[in-house]
Design a protein around this motif. Structure first.
Motif, PDB file in Angstrom:
ATOM      1  N   GLN A  30       0.847  -1.183   0.000  1.00 11.69           N
ATOM      2  CA  GLN A  30       0.000   0.000   0.000  1.00 11.69           C
ATOM      3  C   GLN A  30       0.889   1.243   0.000  1.00 11.69           C
ATOM      4  O   GLN A  30       2.119   1.147   0.001  1.00 11.69           O
ATOM      5  CB  GLN A  30      -0.910  -0.014   1.232  1.00 11.69           C
ATOM      6  N   GLU A  31       0.269   2.394  -0.022  1.00 11.27           N
ATOM      7  CA  GLU A  31       1.019   3.641   0.082  1.00 11.27           C
ATOM      8  C   GLU A  31       1.864   3.613   1.356  1.00 11.27           C
ATOM      9  O   GLU A  31       1.378   3.278   2.433  1.00 11.27           O
ATOM     10  CB  GLU A  31       0.058   4.824   0.132  1.00 11.27           C
ATOM     11  N   GLY A  32       3.140   3.910   1.213  1.00 13.90           N
ATOM     12  CA  GLY A  32       4.039   3.927   2.368  1.00 13.90           C
ATOM     13  C   GLY A  32       4.680   2.594   2.684  1.00 13.90           C
ATOM     14  O   GLY A  32       5.420   2.482   3.668  1.00 13.90           O
ATOM     15  N   ARG A  39      15.424   1.090  -2.813  1.00 13.53           N
ATOM     16  CA  ARG A  39      14.069   1.191  -2.269  1.00 13.53           C
ATOM     17  C   ARG A  39      13.573  -0.207  -1.953  1.00 13.53           C
ATOM     18  O   ARG A  39      13.589  -1.095  -2.808  1.00 13.53           O
ATOM     19  CB  ARG A  39      13.126   1.884  -3.263  1.00 13.53           C
ATOM     20  N   LEU A  40      13.131  -0.405  -0.718  1.00 11.35           N
ATOM     21  CA  LEU A  40      12.748  -1.726  -0.238  1.00 11.35           C
ATOM     22  C   LEU A  40      11.333  -1.740   0.322  1.00 11.35           C
ATOM     23  O   LEU A  40      10.874  -0.749   0.901  1.00 11.35           O
ATOM     24  CB  LEU A  40      13.701  -2.189   0.875  1.00 11.35           C
ATOM     25  N   LEU A  41      10.668  -2.888   0.159  1.00 10.34           N
ATOM     26  CA  LEU A  41       9.457  -3.137   0.922  1.00 10.34           C
ATOM     27  C   LEU A  41       9.846  -3.297   2.392  1.00 10.34           C
ATOM     28  O   LEU A  41      10.880  -3.892   2.715  1.00 10.34           O
ATOM     29  CB  LEU A  41       8.776  -4.423   0.436  1.00 10.34           C
ATOM     30  N   GLY A  86      14.807 -11.456   3.526  1.00 10.31           N
ATOM     31  CA  GLY A  86      15.287 -11.078   2.206  1.00 10.31           C
ATOM     32  C   GLY A  86      15.182  -9.590   1.941  1.00 10.31           C
ATOM     33  O   GLY A  86      14.433  -8.863   2.601  1.00 10.31           O
ATOM     34  N   GLU A  87      15.964  -9.134   0.972  1.00 11.31           N
ATOM     35  CA  GLU A  87      15.912  -7.750   0.500  1.00 11.31           C
ATOM     36  C   GLU A  87      14.875  -7.699  -0.617  1.00 11.31           C
ATOM     37  O   GLU A  87      15.031  -8.355  -1.648  1.00 11.31           O
ATOM     38  CB  GLU A  87      17.303  -7.334  -0.016  1.00 11.31           C
ATOM     39  N   LEU A  88      13.810  -6.930  -0.419  1.00  7.21           N
ATOM     40  CA  LEU A  88      12.681  -6.897  -1.352  1.00  7.21           C
ATOM     41  C   LEU A  88      12.674  -5.558  -2.086  1.00  7.21           C
ATOM     42  O   LEU A  88      12.038  -4.595  -1.660  1.00  7.21           O
ATOM     43  CB  LEU A  88      11.366  -7.111  -0.595  1.00  7.21           C
ATOM     44  N   GLU A  89      13.386  -5.492  -3.194  1.00  8.05           N
ATOM     45  CA  GLU A  89      13.527  -4.255  -3.956  1.00  8.05           C
ATOM     46  C   GLU A  89      12.312  -4.048  -4.860  1.00  8.05           C
ATOM     47  O   GLU A  89      12.001  -4.897  -5.689  1.00  8.05           O
ATOM     48  CB  GLU A  89      14.798  -4.312  -4.808  1.00  8.05           C
ATOM     49  N   ILE A  90      11.650  -2.913  -4.694  1.00  8.67           N
ATOM     50  CA  ILE A  90      10.490  -2.603  -5.539  1.00  8.67           C
ATOM     51  C   ILE A  90      10.214  -1.109  -5.465  1.00  8.67           C
ATOM     52  O   ILE A  90      10.618  -0.433  -4.514  1.00  8.67           O
ATOM     53  CB  ILE A  90       9.245  -3.412  -5.096  1.00  8.67           C
ATOM     54  N   GLY A  91       9.515  -0.594  -6.461  1.00 11.60           N
ATOM     55  CA  GLY A  91       9.247   0.837  -6.524  1.00 11.60           C
ATOM     56  C   GLY A  91       8.080   1.277  -5.668  1.00 11.60           C
ATOM     57  O   GLY A  91       7.253   0.482  -5.221  1.00 11.60           O
ATOM     58  N   GLN A  92       8.018   2.587  -5.468  1.00 10.08           N
ATOM     59  CA  GLN A  92       6.949   3.193  -4.694  1.00 10.08           C
ATOM     60  C   GLN A  92       5.582   2.914  -5.312  1.00 10.08           C
ATOM     61  O   GLN A  92       4.569   2.843  -4.609  1.00 10.08           O
ATOM     62  CB  GLN A  92       7.203   4.702  -4.626  1.00 10.08           C
ATOM     63  N   VAL A  93       5.572   2.700  -6.612  1.00  6.76           N
ATOM     64  CA  VAL A  93       4.324   2.474  -7.340  1.00  6.76           C
ATOM     65  C   VAL A  93       3.713   1.115  -7.021  1.00  6.76           C
ATOM     66  O   VAL A  93       2.593   0.819  -7.468  1.00  6.76           O
ATOM     67  CB  VAL A  93       4.571   2.622  -8.859  1.00  6.76           C
ATOM     68  N   ALA A  94       4.383   0.293  -6.225  1.00  8.10           N
ATOM     69  CA  ALA A  94       3.811  -0.991  -5.813  1.00  8.10           C
ATOM     70  C   ALA A  94       2.435  -0.802  -5.193  1.00  8.10           C
ATOM     71  O   ALA A  94       1.570  -1.690  -5.307  1.00  8.10           O
ATOM     72  CB  ALA A  94       4.745  -1.690  -4.821  1.00  8.10           C
ATOM     73  N   GLY A  95       2.206   0.330  -4.559  1.00  3.46           N
ATOM     74  CA  GLY A  95       0.909   0.606  -3.947  1.00  3.46           C
ATOM     75  C   GLY A  95      -0.231   0.701  -4.939  1.00  3.46           C
ATOM     76  O   GLY A  95      -1.400   0.669  -4.545  1.00  3.46           O
ATOM     77  N   LEU A  96       0.088   0.812  -6.241  1.00  2.30           N
ATOM     78  CA  LEU A  96      -0.944   0.879  -7.283  1.00  2.30           C
ATOM     79  C   LEU A  96      -1.137  -0.457  -7.991  1.00  2.30           C
ATOM     80  O   LEU A  96      -2.013  -0.571  -8.852  1.00  2.30           O
ATOM     81  CB  LEU A  96      -0.573   1.940  -8.328  1.00  2.30           C
ATOM     82  N   ILE A  97      -0.343  -1.447  -7.644  1.00  4.45           N
ATOM     83  CA  ILE A  97      -0.395  -2.740  -8.344  1.00  4.45           C
ATOM     84  C   ILE A  97      -1.276  -3.693  -7.541  1.00  4.45           C
ATOM     85  O   ILE A  97      -1.018  -3.936  -6.362  1.00  4.45           O
ATOM     86  CB  ILE A  97       1.027  -3.315  -8.507  1.00  4.45           C
ATOM     87  N   ASP A  98      -2.299  -4.226  -8.187  1.00  2.00           N
ATOM     88  CA  ASP A  98      -3.221  -5.078  -7.437  1.00  2.00           C
ATOM     89  C   ASP A  98      -3.509  -6.421  -8.098  1.00  2.00           C
ATOM     90  O   ASP A  98      -4.459  -7.106  -7.721  1.00  2.00           O
ATOM     91  CB  ASP A  98      -4.537  -4.341  -7.173  1.00  2.00           C
ATOM     92  N   ASP A  99      -2.682  -6.807  -9.074  1.00  2.00           N
ATOM     93  CA  ASP A  99      -2.864  -8.136  -9.653  1.00  2.00           C
ATOM     94  C   ASP A  99      -1.593  -8.615 -10.334  1.00  2.00           C
ATOM     95  O   ASP A  99      -0.672  -7.842 -10.611  1.00  2.00           O
ATOM     96  CB  ASP A  99      -4.041  -8.176 -10.630  1.00  2.00           C
ATOM     97  N   ILE A 100      -1.541  -9.926 -10.566  1.00  2.00           N
ATOM     98  CA  ILE A 100      -0.438 -10.572 -11.279  1.00  2.00           C
ATOM     99  C   ILE A 100      -1.024 -11.128 -12.562  1.00  2.00           C
ATOM    100  O   ILE A 100      -1.880 -12.020 -12.520  1.00  2.00           O
ATOM    101  CB  ILE A 100       0.182 -11.707 -10.439  1.00  2.00           C
ATOM    102  N   ILE A 101      -0.606 -10.597 -13.703  1.00  2.00           N
ATOM    103  CA  ILE A 101      -1.228 -10.955 -14.973  1.00  2.00           C
ATOM    104  C   ILE A 101      -0.161 -11.246 -16.030  1.00  2.00           C
ATOM    105  O   ILE A 101       1.008 -10.894 -15.847  1.00  2.00           O
ATOM    106  CB  ILE A 101      -2.157  -9.828 -15.469  1.00  2.00           C
ATOM    107  N   PRO A 102      -0.539 -11.874 -17.131  1.00  2.00           N
ATOM    108  CA  PRO A 102       0.421 -12.099 -18.215  1.00  2.00           C
ATOM    109  C   PRO A 102       0.869 -10.781 -18.844  1.00  2.00           C
ATOM    110  O   PRO A 102       0.113  -9.797 -18.854  1.00  2.00           O
ATOM    111  CB  PRO A 102      -0.373 -12.947 -19.223  1.00  2.00           C
ATOM    112  N   VAL A 103       2.072 -10.768 -19.385  1.00  2.00           N
ATOM    113  CA  VAL A 103       2.616  -9.561 -20.016  1.00  2.00           C
ATOM    114  C   VAL A 103       1.715  -9.060 -21.138  1.00  2.00           C
ATOM    115  O   VAL A 103       1.469  -7.853 -21.261  1.00  2.00           O
ATOM    116  CB  VAL A 103       4.041  -9.841 -20.549  1.00  2.00           C
ATOM    117  N   ALA A 104       1.214  -9.966 -21.963  1.00  2.00           N
ATOM    118  CA  ALA A 104       0.373  -9.553 -23.091  1.00  2.00           C
ATOM    119  C   ALA A 104      -0.850  -8.789 -22.603  1.00  2.00           C
ATOM    120  O   ALA A 104      -1.243  -7.767 -23.191  1.00  2.00           O
ATOM    121  CB  ALA A 104      -0.047 -10.767 -23.911  1.00  2.00           C
TER     122      ALA A 104
END
Length: 316
Positions: A216-218, A231-233, A275-293
């Motif tokens: 989420q945010e933060g 940047r880490l979770l 573990g070190e969980l590297e991810i961007g701040q925008v992770a708070g906007l991601i709400d699903d795991i989908i195929p690239v296509a």
């Protein structure tokens, strides 16, 4: 769409997948390229011969252009570059180092070179070194980052206004409307990292992907500036870093705390606590795991919808 980035890389859409460590193998890179973007292999988490294998497999899985992201702070750098040349890879993104060191070498072999920067100062140095384009990455981005904490919204126009080569925006971009925003600031394309980690084709561990979706945010914070800003979770390991700072940790203390293979433990092996969980701040906007296509179709639809909305604005 035809613009300087699609022409430079010979791709359909000016969307580049970030070469994130432990996420960007041949399956992800080829899927992005097949969907019309530019896929990148992440050499930062690959031994030289492992990279060679991924390059060969990527060639089998796509006839479209793809490239390799090469962080210049890792060992075996010359061997990695020699493999890239031998395998006739045509596009290389360099980062975390001086672009003057290898740009001329790569370009002498007919390779298009892009360098990732976090400030106008380094963007100008990259242009002087002869790169074909730069990725201007705001501090919202995941992974290794700039120390100055310049946001993408500020960085992009600053760099665009001073450079004569194409600028690719990165940091905090996960939706089509954000792509439009970046391009309205003058970027000729975008590089997207975190959103591509949360796809079925990314080689990162499912538990890590699910943690991104739960963010989420933060939920992320930039830290370890004394080593290489990242940047880490927030998890048990992140809290250990914070406690070390509170106890007056030295740079040597932080190196010892980080240890070896901490990112692999978290992002590839799925240890969400240590573990070190590297991810961007925008992770708070991601709400699903989908195929690239499916993701690429969504990004294009969101872009066009946002563009249509903006067309209705009139400040006259």
């Amino acid at each position: 769409m035809t613009n300087p980035i699609t022409q430079l890389f010979k791709i359909k859409y000016p969307i580049i997948q970030g070469g994130m460590i432990w996420a960007s193998g041949h399956t992800l890179a080829s899927a992005v390229s097949n969907a019309g973007g530019l896929g990148l292999l992440g050499a930062g988490s690959m031994y030289p011969e492992v990279l060679r294998t991924h390059i060969k497999k990527c060639k089998q899985e796509t006839t479209k252009p793809f490239g390799v992201n090469v962080p210049m702070l890792y060992p075996d750098l010359q061997q990695i570059l020699d493999i890239i040349v031998a395998e006739k890879v045509k596009i290389v993104f360099t980062s975390a180092g001086n672009p003057k060191t290898y740009t001329a070498f790569l370009k002498s072999h007919g390779i298009t070179v892009v360098h990732v920067v976090s400030s106008l100062k380094f963007a100008l140095k990259a242009q002087e070194a002869g790169v074909d384009a730069v990725v201007a990455e705001g501090f919202e981005a995941g992974g290794h980052n700039g120390r100055d904490e310049t946001t993408t919204m500020v960085l992009i126009p600053s760099v665009v206004n001073k450079l004569d080569i194409p600028v690719i925006a990165a940091g905090g971009i996960a939706t089509g409307s954000q792509i439009l925003a970046a391009m309205s600031l003058g970027a000729a394309g975008v590089q997207i990292g975190s959103r591509f980690v949360a796809t079925e084709e990314a080689s990162s561990h499912l538990a890590f992907k699910e943690q991104i979706v739960a963010a989420q945010e933060g939920s992320t914070q930039l830290t370890l500036k004394e080593l290489a800003p990242v940047r880490l979770l927030k998890n048990k390991f992140f809290e250990a870093i914070q406690q070390a700072y509170a106890n007056g940790a030295t740079k040597e203390d932080l190196v010892q705390l980080l240890g070896r293979a901490r990112a692999k433990k978290g992002m590839f092996l799925g240890d969400l606590e240590e573990g070190e969980l590297e991810i961007g701040q925008v992770a708070g906007l991601i709400d699903d795991i989908i195929p690239v296509a499916d993701l690429m179709k969504r990004l294009l639809s969101e872009f066009n919808q946002a563009k249509k909305r903006m067309g209705k604005l009139d400040f006259s």
